[in-house]
Scaffold this motif. Structure first.
Motif, mmCIF file in Angstrom:
data_model
loop_
_atom_site.group_PDB
_atom_site.id
_atom_site.type_symbol
_atom_site.label_atom_id
_atom_site.label_comp_id
_atom_site.label_asym_id
_atom_site.label_seq_id
_atom_site.Cartn_x
_atom_site.Cartn_y
_atom_site.Cartn_z
ATOM 1 N N VAL A 43 12.574 -5.977 7.203
ATOM 2 C CA VAL A 43 12.949 -4.593 6.913
ATOM 3 C C VAL A 43 11.781 -3.843 6.263
ATOM 4 O O VAL A 43 11.576 -2.667 6.498
ATOM 5 C CB VAL A 43 14.197 -4.551 5.998
ATOM 6 N N ALA A 44 11.000 -4.553 5.460
ATOM 7 C CA ALA A 44 9.851 -3.958 4.770
ATOM 8 C C ALA A 44 8.588 -4.693 5.199
ATOM 9 O O ALA A 44 8.450 -5.895 4.981
ATOM 10 C CB ALA A 44 10.035 -4.050 3.258
ATOM 11 N N VAL A 45 7.662 -3.951 5.824
ATOM 12 C CA VAL A 45 6.464 -4.536 6.426
ATOM 13 C C VAL A 45 5.214 -3.873 5.856
ATOM 14 O O VAL A 45 5.162 -2.649 5.738
ATOM 15 C CB VAL A 45 6.489 -4.325 7.965
ATOM 16 N N ALA A 46 4.204 -4.689 5.525
ATOM 17 C CA ALA A 46 2.912 -4.147 5.103
ATOM 18 C C ALA A 46 1.914 -4.335 6.234
ATOM 19 O O ALA A 46 1.822 -5.417 6.815
ATOM 20 C CB ALA A 46 2.417 -4.849 3.844
ATOM 21 N N LEU A 47 1.178 -3.285 6.543
ATOM 22 C CA LEU A 47 0.141 -3.322 7.562
ATOM 23 C C LEU A 47 -1.202 -3.036 6.895
ATOM 24 O O LEU A 47 -1.250 -2.699 5.715
ATOM 25 C CB LEU A 47 0.417 -2.269 8.645
ATOM 26 N N TYR A 48 -2.272 -3.144 7.647
ATOM 27 C CA TYR A 48 -3.590 -2.792 7.136
ATOM 28 C C TYR A 48 -4.212 -1.743 8.044
ATOM 29 O O TYR A 48 -3.829 -1.598 9.201
ATOM 30 C CB TYR A 48 -4.504 -4.028 7.035
ATOM 31 N N SER A 49 -5.189 -1.021 7.509
ATOM 32 C CA SER A 49 -5.968 -0.063 8.292
ATOM 33 C C SER A 49 -7.191 -0.805 8.815
ATOM 34 O O SER A 49 -8.003 -1.295 8.028
ATOM 35 C CB SER A 49 -6.411 1.109 7.421
ATOM 36 N N ASN A 53 -13.970 -3.109 14.072
ATOM 37 C CA ASN A 53 -13.404 -3.767 15.258
ATOM 38 C C ASN A 53 -12.329 -4.803 14.926
ATOM 39 O O ASN A 53 -12.143 -5.771 15.654
ATOM 40 C CB ASN A 53 -14.486 -4.420 16.119
ATOM 41 N N GLU A 54 -11.589 -4.588 13.829
ATOM 42 C CA GLU A 54 -10.435 -5.452 13.546
ATOM 43 C C GLU A 54 -9.331 -5.128 14.549
ATOM 44 O O GLU A 54 -9.324 -4.046 15.155
ATOM 45 C CB GLU A 54 -9.889 -5.183 12.133
ATOM 46 N N VAL A 55 -8.389 -6.045 14.661
ATOM 47 C CA VAL A 55 -7.227 -5.801 15.510
ATOM 48 C C VAL A 55 -6.525 -4.543 15.000
ATOM 49 O O VAL A 55 -6.237 -4.415 13.803
ATOM 50 C CB VAL A 55 -6.260 -7.002 15.481
ATOM 51 N N PHE A 56 -6.254 -3.623 15.902
ATOM 52 C CA PHE A 56 -5.562 -2.385 15.543
ATOM 53 C C PHE A 56 -4.118 -2.689 15.132
ATOM 54 O O PHE A 56 -3.551 -3.703 15.527
ATOM 55 C CB PHE A 56 -5.551 -1.407 16.721
ATOM 56 N N GLY A 95 -10.652 5.723 1.632
ATOM 57 C CA GLY A 95 -10.598 5.348 0.224
ATOM 58 C C GLY A 95 -11.764 4.446 -0.126
ATOM 59 O O GLY A 95 -12.871 4.620 0.382
ATOM 60 N N VAL A 96 -11.484 3.452 -0.973
ATOM 61 C CA VAL A 96 -12.504 2.505 -1.387
ATOM 62 C C VAL A 96 -13.079 1.813 -0.155
ATOM 63 O O VAL A 96 -12.351 1.460 0.768
ATOM 64 C CB VAL A 96 -11.894 1.481 -2.368
ATOM 65 N N PHE A 97 -14.387 1.629 -0.125
ATOM 66 C CA PHE A 97 -15.097 0.997 0.997
ATOM 67 C C PHE A 97 -14.904 1.776 2.300
ATOM 68 O O PHE A 97 -15.074 1.237 3.386
ATOM 69 C CB PHE A 97 -14.666 -0.461 1.196
ATOM 70 N N ASN A 98 -14.470 3.034 2.199
ATOM 71 C CA ASN A 98 -14.239 3.913 3.351
ATOM 72 C C ASN A 98 -13.137 3.409 4.288
ATOM 73 O O ASN A 98 -13.076 3.752 5.461
ATOM 74 C CB ASN A 98 -15.541 4.142 4.128
ATOM 75 N N VAL A 99 -12.237 2.579 3.764
ATOM 76 C CA VAL A 99 -11.073 2.096 4.517
ATOM 77 C C VAL A 99 -9.954 3.114 4.328
ATOM 78 O O VAL A 99 -9.760 3.638 3.223
ATOM 79 C CB VAL A 99 -10.611 0.714 3.992
ATOM 80 N N LEU A 100 -9.219 3.417 5.397
ATOM 81 C CA LEU A 100 -8.097 4.349 5.265
ATOM 82 C C LEU A 100 -7.046 3.763 4.332
ATOM 83 O O LEU A 100 -6.599 2.630 4.515
ATOM 84 C CB LEU A 100 -7.479 4.647 6.631
ATOM 85 N N LEU A 113 8.230 -7.056 -0.020
ATOM 86 C CA LEU A 113 7.761 -7.002 1.368
ATOM 87 C C LEU A 113 8.188 -8.281 2.085
ATOM 88 O O LEU A 113 7.981 -9.377 1.579
ATOM 89 C CB LEU A 113 6.236 -6.860 1.405
ATOM 90 N N GLU A 114 8.782 -8.130 3.259
ATOM 91 C CA GLU A 114 9.260 -9.301 4.002
ATOM 92 C C GLU A 114 8.237 -9.808 5.007
ATOM 93 O O GLU A 114 8.315 -10.944 5.461
ATOM 94 C CB GLU A 114 10.567 -8.955 4.709
ATOM 95 N N MET A 115 7.287 -8.957 5.357
ATOM 96 C CA MET A 115 6.184 -9.361 6.224
ATOM 97 C C MET A 115 4.940 -8.634 5.748
ATOM 98 O O MET A 115 4.968 -7.424 5.520
ATOM 99 C CB MET A 115 6.461 -9.015 7.686
ATOM 100 N N VAL A 116 3.850 -9.392 5.614
ATOM 101 C CA VAL A 116 2.571 -8.802 5.244
ATOM 102 C C VAL A 116 1.569 -9.185 6.323
ATOM 103 O O VAL A 116 1.305 -10.368 6.547
ATOM 104 C CB VAL A 116 2.094 -9.296 3.860
ATOM 105 N N VAL A 117 1.063 -8.181 7.015
ATOM 106 C CA VAL A 117 0.060 -8.387 8.055
ATOM 107 C C VAL A 117 -1.297 -8.275 7.358
ATOM 108 O O VAL A 117 -1.620 -7.251 6.768
ATOM 109 C CB VAL A 117 0.213 -7.360 9.191
ATOM 110 N N VAL A 118 -2.057 -9.371 7.426
ATOM 111 C CA VAL A 118 -3.260 -9.527 6.620
ATOM 112 C C VAL A 118 -4.516 -9.482 7.497
ATOM 113 O O VAL A 118 -4.593 -10.196 8.496
ATOM 114 C CB VAL A 118 -3.204 -10.879 5.870
ATOM 115 N N PRO A 119 -5.502 -8.669 7.116
ATOM 116 C CA PRO A 119 -6.751 -8.655 7.877
ATOM 117 C C PRO A 119 -7.608 -9.858 7.515
ATOM 118 O O PRO A 119 -7.406 -10.498 6.485
ATOM 119 C CB PRO A 119 -7.415 -7.356 7.413
#
Length: 193
Positions: A43-49, A53-56, A95-100, A113-119
């Motif tokens: 229900v609650a998911v964390a994504l990354y920016s 060339n990381e996976v979108f 933001g920091v390190f020019n990451v969105l 968070l029930e799922m955390v998508v990690v770079p």
């Protein structure tokens, strides 16, 4: 091989992916994750920016919002990460390190968070990850707790047999590439599903 050498080698490999290849493989990886039971029930998911060339993750964001999930993105806060509820891509700014990063004010505790998508720069067959060396995710992942799925998204070229893992390293529960889904709870890591 030391972590620094692995990091440099794999960042160089990923850098050489064309924009078209990166996009096409990213779509395959995201679709694989969307099909998992873990994503469907979260229900609650964390994504990354994505950077460098990381996976979108845009397709994951779009699908999660369509399904009524709460979506959060990380923001650097002091020496750690906080996860900020994000309703639209327009809420992300460099933001920091020019990451969105999200500009919103509503945060969600990591424990909710029930799922955390990690770079990551690299992942291994046991679910260990090698990040960029700043330790932000390493510090927050120690609060893992039960019932949360940690997911690493990577291209096959980022998947290695073994990384130099340390006792404090937290392994992913799932690794998703353009070719397979690796579940770390299976008896033999690396089994295709």
């Amino acid at each position: 091989m030391p972590k620094k050498s692995i990091r440099e080698t794999l960042l160089a490999r990923r850098k050489h992916l064309s924009a078209e290849t990166c996009l096409a493989r990213s779509l395959l990886i995201q679709r694989r994750l969307l099909e998992t039971a873990e994503f469907q029930k979260a229900v609650a998911v964390a994504l990354y920016s994505p950077i460098l060339n990381e996976v979108f993750t845009e397709e994951l964001f779009r699908s999660a919002k369509q399904r009524g999930k709460l979506v959060a993105y990380p923001r650097v806060s002091g020496g750690s990460l906080e996860f900020v509820v994000t309703c639209a891509a327009e809420e992300l700014r460099p933001g920091v390190f020019n990451v969105l990063e999200p500009i919103g004010k509503e945060t969600i505790p990591f424990e909710e968070l029930e799922m955390v998508v990690v770079p990551g720069v690299a992942f291994d067959q046991g679910g260990h990850r090698l990040g960029y060396g700043k330790g932000f995710y390493d510090r927050v992942l120690h609060r893992k707790g039960g019932g949360r799925a940690l997911v690493g998204l990577c291209f096959e070229l980022q998947l290695v047999e073994a990384l130099p893992a340390e006792v404090h390293d937290v392994a992913m529960d799932l690794l998703i590439t353009e070719e397979r889904v690796l579940r770390m709870d299976q008896a033999a890591p690396g089994v295709k599903s």
